[in-house]
Design a protein around this motif. Structure first.
Motif, mmCIF file in Angstrom:
data_model
loop_
_atom_site.group_PDB
_atom_site.id
_atom_site.type_symbol
_atom_site.label_atom_id
_atom_site.label_comp_id
_atom_site.label_asym_id
_atom_site.label_seq_id
_atom_site.Cartn_x
_atom_site.Cartn_y
_atom_site.Cartn_z
ATOM 1 N N GLY B 98 0.830 -1.195 0.000
ATOM 2 C CA GLY B 98 0.000 0.000 0.000
ATOM 3 C C GLY B 98 0.863 1.243 0.000
ATOM 4 N N SER B 99 0.181 2.376 -0.013
ATOM 5 C CA SER B 99 0.908 3.655 -0.072
ATOM 6 C C SER B 99 1.303 4.095 1.333
ATOM 7 N N LEU B 100 2.143 5.112 1.390
ATOM 8 C CA LEU B 100 2.530 5.675 2.687
ATOM 9 C C LEU B 100 1.302 6.221 3.411
ATOM 10 N N GLY B 101 0.428 6.871 2.644
ATOM 11 C CA GLY B 101 -0.785 7.425 3.242
ATOM 12 C C GLY B 101 -1.631 6.340 3.915
ATOM 13 N N ALA B 102 -1.753 5.203 3.227
ATOM 14 C CA ALA B 102 -2.554 4.102 3.788
ATOM 15 C C ALA B 102 -1.889 3.546 5.047
ATOM 16 N N ALA B 103 -0.558 3.484 5.041
ATOM 17 C CA ALA B 103 0.166 2.966 6.203
ATOM 18 C C ALA B 103 0.003 3.895 7.398
ATOM 19 N N VAL B 104 0.047 5.209 7.142
ATOM 20 C CA VAL B 104 -0.122 6.187 8.221
ATOM 21 C C VAL B 104 -1.536 6.086 8.785
ATOM 22 N N ASP B 105 -2.492 5.972 7.874
ATOM 23 C CA ASP B 105 -3.892 5.876 8.290
ATOM 24 C C ASP B 105 -4.126 4.645 9.176
ATOM 25 N N ARG B 106 -3.463 3.559 8.792
ATOM 26 C CA ARG B 106 -3.608 2.306 9.540
ATOM 27 C C ARG B 106 -3.078 2.455 10.971
ATOM 28 N N ARG B 144 -0.104 10.176 29.272
ATOM 29 C CA ARG B 144 1.039 9.933 28.387
ATOM 30 C C ARG B 144 0.913 10.755 27.122
ATOM 31 N N GLY B 145 2.039 11.001 26.537
ATOM 32 C CA GLY B 145 2.054 11.602 25.218
ATOM 33 C C GLY B 145 2.834 10.687 24.303
ATOM 34 N N GLY B 146 2.884 11.021 23.025
ATOM 35 C CA GLY B 146 3.631 10.140 22.145
ATOM 36 C C GLY B 146 3.866 10.721 20.775
ATOM 37 N N ARG B 147 4.687 10.035 20.017
ATOM 38 C CA ARG B 147 5.065 10.434 18.678
ATOM 39 C C ARG B 147 5.021 9.180 17.807
ATOM 40 N N TYR B 148 4.506 9.313 16.591
ATOM 41 C CA TYR B 148 4.571 8.186 15.671
ATOM 42 C C TYR B 148 5.216 8.619 14.368
ATOM 43 N N VAL B 149 5.938 7.719 13.753
ATOM 44 C CA VAL B 149 6.539 7.967 12.443
ATOM 45 C C VAL B 149 6.322 6.718 11.611
ATOM 46 N N VAL B 150 5.931 6.898 10.365
ATOM 47 C CA VAL B 150 5.684 5.747 9.485
ATOM 48 C C VAL B 150 6.485 5.901 8.196
ATOM 49 N N PHE B 151 7.176 4.834 7.818
ATOM 50 C CA PHE B 151 7.892 4.803 6.535
ATOM 51 C C PHE B 151 7.362 3.609 5.742
ATOM 52 N N VAL B 152 7.440 3.696 4.417
ATOM 53 C CA VAL B 152 7.130 2.529 3.579
ATOM 54 C C VAL B 152 8.314 2.297 2.662
ATOM 55 N N ALA B 153 8.830 1.056 2.679
ATOM 56 C CA ALA B 153 9.984 0.744 1.831
ATOM 57 C C ALA B 153 9.831 -0.644 1.256
ATOM 58 N N ASP B 154 9.717 -0.736 -0.058
ATOM 59 C CA ASP B 154 9.752 -2.024 -0.745
ATOM 60 C C ASP B 154 8.787 -3.047 -0.117
ATOM 61 N N SER B 155 7.508 -2.757 -0.171
ATOM 62 C CA SER B 155 6.461 -3.657 0.363
ATOM 63 C C SER B 155 6.614 -3.951 1.856
ATOM 64 N N ARG B 156 7.164 -2.969 2.566
ATOM 65 C CA ARG B 156 7.237 -3.115 4.020
ATOM 66 C C ARG B 156 6.852 -1.790 4.656
ATOM 67 N N THR B 157 6.179 -1.863 5.781
ATOM 68 C CA THR B 157 5.920 -0.644 6.527
ATOM 69 C C THR B 157 6.798 -0.655 7.777
ATOM 70 N N ILE B 158 7.389 0.489 8.074
ATOM 71 C CA ILE B 158 8.198 0.629 9.287
ATOM 72 C C ILE B 158 7.455 1.622 10.171
ATOM 73 N N GLU B 159 6.931 1.132 11.298
ATOM 74 C CA GLU B 159 6.160 1.992 12.200
ATOM 75 C C GLU B 159 6.984 2.256 13.458
ATOM 76 N N VAL B 160 7.100 3.519 13.798
ATOM 77 C CA VAL B 160 7.830 3.893 15.014
ATOM 78 C C VAL B 160 6.833 4.552 15.956
ATOM 79 N N THR B 161 6.743 4.051 17.182
ATOM 80 C CA THR B 161 5.907 4.742 18.169
ATOM 81 C C THR B 161 6.736 4.966 19.427
ATOM 82 N N VAL B 162 6.702 6.206 19.886
ATOM 83 C CA VAL B 162 7.447 6.586 21.088
ATOM 84 C C VAL B 162 6.416 7.085 22.091
#
Lengths: 431, 191
Positions: B98-106, B144-162
Motif C-alpha cells: 500500500g501507499s505511505l498514506g494508507a500505512a499512516v492511516d492504519r 502519556r504523550g507520544g510520537r509516531y513515524v511511518v515509513f514505507v519501503a519495498d512492500s514493508r511498513t516501518i512503524e515507530v511509536t514513542v
C-alpha cells in the motif's frame, strides 16, 4: 488345529462394558470444581469478547459464523466415531466448554508468558523462531489434556474404551479451536487498523481453516485423549505402564503440534504454492497418519466389542450377520443408508438410520447386562417392519454397490478440496 | 455410608480435581509470575546498527536497553522495543502492500482504537539519512504523550511509536529522533 482369526482391533486396548449415565454427578467434588473453572473461564472469555463486540461487531459476527461452520465437518467425524456407545451430551458439552472457555483463557496469558521466558532465558531470536513452536503447544496441550482428565474425574465410568478418550479429547480440542480461531481473527482485524472490516477475518479463515485446518487442536487433543483413555481402561496393566502410555500419547500430541508450528522447512523449499503444499505434507502427514491409525484401531476395537455383544442374540430380525458387519464401520453404515435411499426412498433411509441407532443402543445395553431389553428390541422390530413394507428388509449395501458411489463421491470431494486448497495457497502463498 | 461422612472415593476425587485446578493455576498465574520475576531488559550496543528484522536496522539511542518481551526479529518482519529511561521506543516492520498514506492511516486508527487515545497536531514529512521518506505525527493518551513515524519501503511498513510522560519525552525525544534518522532498509540479496 486352526487358529482363531485375529481381529485387527485386538492390537488396541480392550473395551469395558458401557456404563449407564450417572445422574449423581453433582455428588462428586470434581463436578463442582470443574463447574467453577468453567464459570471462571466463561467470565474471562466474555470480558475479551465484550471488547470485540464494542469495537468490531460485524467482524466478530462474521468470524463466529465462519469458524462455527468450519467446526461442522469436525463435529460430524467425532459424531460418527461416537456412533456405537454414545457419550452423554452433558459431558460432551462440559468437554467442549473446557476447550473453549477454560483452556483458552488459561492459554492466552500462559503462552505469552512462556514466549517471553524463552526470549529472556535464550534470546529474542530464539523466541522469534521457536517461541510459537514451543510455548503454544506446551501450554495448550497441557490445558486441553486437563479437560479430558476433568471428564475422567467427574464421570470415570463413561470412559469405557480408548475411543471414548479420543471422543472427549477431540471435543475439548474442537471447543478450543473455534474460540482460538475467532480470537486470532479479531487480532488480525485489530492489527489491520481498518476498523470493523471482514477482510482480515476471511484471510484468517482461509489460512487457519483451509490451509492448516486439518492439523488442528481437534486432532492433537484426540491423540492425548487416546492416551488418557488407555490409562483409564487398561486396568490389567501396571499403573506405571499405563501412565507411560498416557505420557507417550501426550508427548506425541505435543510433538505433532511443535512440528506443525516449527520454523523447520520454512525457507528450504521456496515461496511458491508447490513449496507450501510440500511443507504441509512433510510436516503434517506423519502426525496425521499416526493419529489416523490410532483412532482407527481404537474405533475397530470398540466396534468389534459391541458387534460381539449383538452376535450373542442369534436373532436375524434384530440383526443379521451382514448388518453386524455394516454396523462396525461408519463408511458401511453410510453406504447402507445411501443404498436404502436408492431402493426405498428417504423413508427407507430414515428407517435404516433408526434401526442402526437402536441396534447400537441394544449392543450397549447388552454389555451393561441390562435385564429388560424390550424397549430397544421393540424399536428394532418396528423399523424392520417399516423396511419390510418398503421392500428393503436388510439394512446393508451389497458388496460393490454402495461403496463405489461413496468412493467416487470421496474422490470428487477430495479433488474439490485440493482444488480449493490450491487456489487458497496460490493466493496466500504467492504461487 | 453415614450422613455427612466423606468417603474415600470423594476424597480421591477432590484431590484429583484440586490437582487439575492447581496445574491450570500454575499455567495461568505461575508462568506469568515467573515471567515477571525474570529481568525483561538487556543492554544493547548503541554505537552500531541493530537488526530489527525484514531487512531494517536502526542505531539505538544512547542509554537504550532492549526489552526482550516485545522484541522479535524475523526474516520478513520484526519488532524491537527499546526502553530509554521511562520512555518506550517501539519499531515494527511488517509486510505491506500500500501507499505511505494508507500505512499512516492504519497506524493512526490503531492508536485511536485504544480507549482515551487521540492524534494531536499536524503531520510532517520526515526523512532518514539513508533517504527513507515518512510521515510523523503526535498523539496523547491518559497521562502519556507520544510520537509516531511511518515509513514505507519495498512492500514493508516501518512503524515507530514513542510514548512516555510529557516531561520525559521532552528530555529524551531528541536522542530518539537522531536514532530514527538512522533507520535503514537493506534487503538480503535474493539467493
Amino acid at each position: 488345529m486352526t487358529a482363531e482369526p485375529r481381529l485387527r482391533s485386538d492390537r488396541s486396548a480392550p473395551v469395558q462394558p458401557g456404563a449407564a449415565p450417572d445422574r449423581r454427578l453433582p455428588g462428586l467434588p470434581a463436578f463442582w470444581i470443574v463447574l467453577a473453572l468453567l464459570g471462571a473461564g466463561g467470565v474471562r472469555m466474555t470480558m475479551i469478547v465484550t471488547g470485540y463486540v464494542r469495537e468490531y461487531p460485524v467482524a466478530l459476527l462474521t468470524s463466529a459464523a465462519l469458524f462455527a461452520l468450519l467446526a461442522v465437518p469436525f463435529w460430524f467425524v467425532v459424531s460418527e466415531l461416537d456412533f456405537l456407545e454414545r457419550e452423554p451430551p452433558s459431558l460432551l458439552l462440559i468437554a467442549f466448554g473446557w476447550g473453549g472457555l477454560v483452556a483458552t483463557s488459561a492459554s492466552i496469558p500462559a503462552s505469552g508468558a512462556l514466549d517471553d521466558i524463552i526470549a529472556k532465558l535464550g534470546s529474542p531470536h530464539l523466541a522469534a523462531d521457536w517461541g510459537v513452536a514451543l510455548a503454544g503447544p506446551t501450554v495448550e496441550e497441557t490445558a486441553k489434556a486437563l479437560g479430558v482428565v476433568a471428564i475422567v474425574l467427574i464421570a470415570r465410568h463413561q470412559i469405557n474404551s480408548v475411543l471414548d478418550g479420543v471422543v472427549y479429547g477431540a471435543t475439548v480440542g474442537l471447543g478450543f479451536q473455534i474460540i482460538e480461531d475467532i480470537v486470532y481473527a479479531m487480532g488480525a482485524v485489530a492489527l489491520a487498523g481498518q476498523g470493523d472490516t471482514v477482510e482480515p477475518v476471511v484471510t484468517t479463515f482461509l489460512l487457519r481453516g483451509f490451509v492448516s485446518g486439518v492439523w488442528s487442536h481437534t486432532l492433537f487433543t484426540a491423540l492425548a485423549g487416546a492416551g488418557i483413555g488407555y490409562l483409564v481402561v487398561r486396568g490389567e496393566r501396571s499403573f506405571r505402564t499405563r501412565l507411560g502410555a498416557a505420557a507417550l500419547a501426550l508427548f506425541a500430541a505435543w510433538a505433532s503440534h511443535v512440528l506443525w508450528n516449527s520454523p523447520l522447512l520454512r525457507d528450504g523449499l521456496g515461496n511458491g504454492a508447490v513449496a507450501l503444499l510440500a511443507v504441509l505434507v512433510l510436516k503434517g502427514l506423519p502426525p496425521l497418519v499416526l493419529i489416523w491409525l490410532l483412532v482407527r484401531s481404537a474405533h475397530d476395537r470398540e466396534a468389534d466389542y459391541y458387534a460381539e455383544q449383538l452376535a450373542k442374540l442369534d436373532d436375524a430380525e434384530l440383526i443379521t450377520p451382514a448388518e453386524r458387519r455394516a454396523l462396525k464401520a461408519g463408511s458401511r453404515r453410510a453406504s447402507a443408508r445411501a443404498y436404502a435411499r436408492a431402493r426405498g426412498g428417504w423413508r427407507a433411509r430414515a428407517a435404516v438410520r433408526r434401526l442402526q441407532r437402536a441396534q447400537a443402543r441394544l449392543a450397549v445395553e447388552l454389555s451393561r447386562g441390562t435385564p429388560d431389553l424390550s424397549r430397544w428390541s421393540h424399536e428394532i422390530r418396528r423399523q424392520r417392519r417399516v423396511l419390510n413394507r418398503l421392500g428393503h428388509p436388510e439394512a446393508v449395501a451389497p458388496d460393490g454397490k454402495g461403496p463405489w458411489r461413496r468412493t467416487a463421491s470421496a474422490v470428487f470431494s477430495t479433488a474439490l478440496a485440493l482444488a480449493v486448497l490450491w487456489a487458497v495457497v496460490s493466493t496466500l502463498g504467492g504461487g | 455410608m453415614g450422613m455427612g461422612r466423606v468417603t474415600r472415593r470423594q476424597l480421591t476425587n477432590l484431590l484429583g480435581a484440586c490437582g487439575v485446578a492447581a496445574t491450570l493455576g500454575g499455567l495461568t498465574f505461575g508462568l506469568p509470575a515467573l515471567n515477571h520475576a525474570l529481568p525483561a531488559d538487556r543492554a544493547v550496543p548503541t554505537d552500531r546498527p541493530y537488526d530489527i528484522g525484514g531487512g531494517v536496522s536502526v542505531v539505538p539511542p544512547p542509554g537504550a536497553r532492549l526489552d526482550l518481551t516485545d522484541t522479535r526479529p524475523g526474516e520478513e518482519s520484526g519488532t524491537v522495543l527499546f526502553r530509554v529511561g521511562p520512555v518506550r521506543y517501539l519499531i515494527s516492520v511488517q509486510p505491506f502492500d500500500g501507499s505511505l498514506g494508507a500505512a499512516v492511516d492504519r497506524l493512526r486508527r490503531r492508536i485511536t482504537g485504544n480507549s482515551g487515545y487521540q492524534v494531536t497536531g499536524t503531520e510532517l514529512s520526515v526523512a532518514t539519512t539513508d533517504g527513507l521518506r515518512g510521515v510523523q505525527g503526535g498523539f496523547s493518551g491518559p497521562g502519556r504523550g507520544g510520537r509516531y513515524v511511518v515509513f514505507v519501503a519495498d512492500s514493508r511498513t516501518i512503524e515507530v511509536t514513542v510514548s512516555g510522560a510529557d516531561l520525559d519525552l521532552g528530555r529524551i525525544l531528541p536522542a530518539i529522533n537522531r536514532s530514527t534518522a538512522t533507520l535503514r532498509y537493506a534487503p538480503e540479496p535474493a539467493g
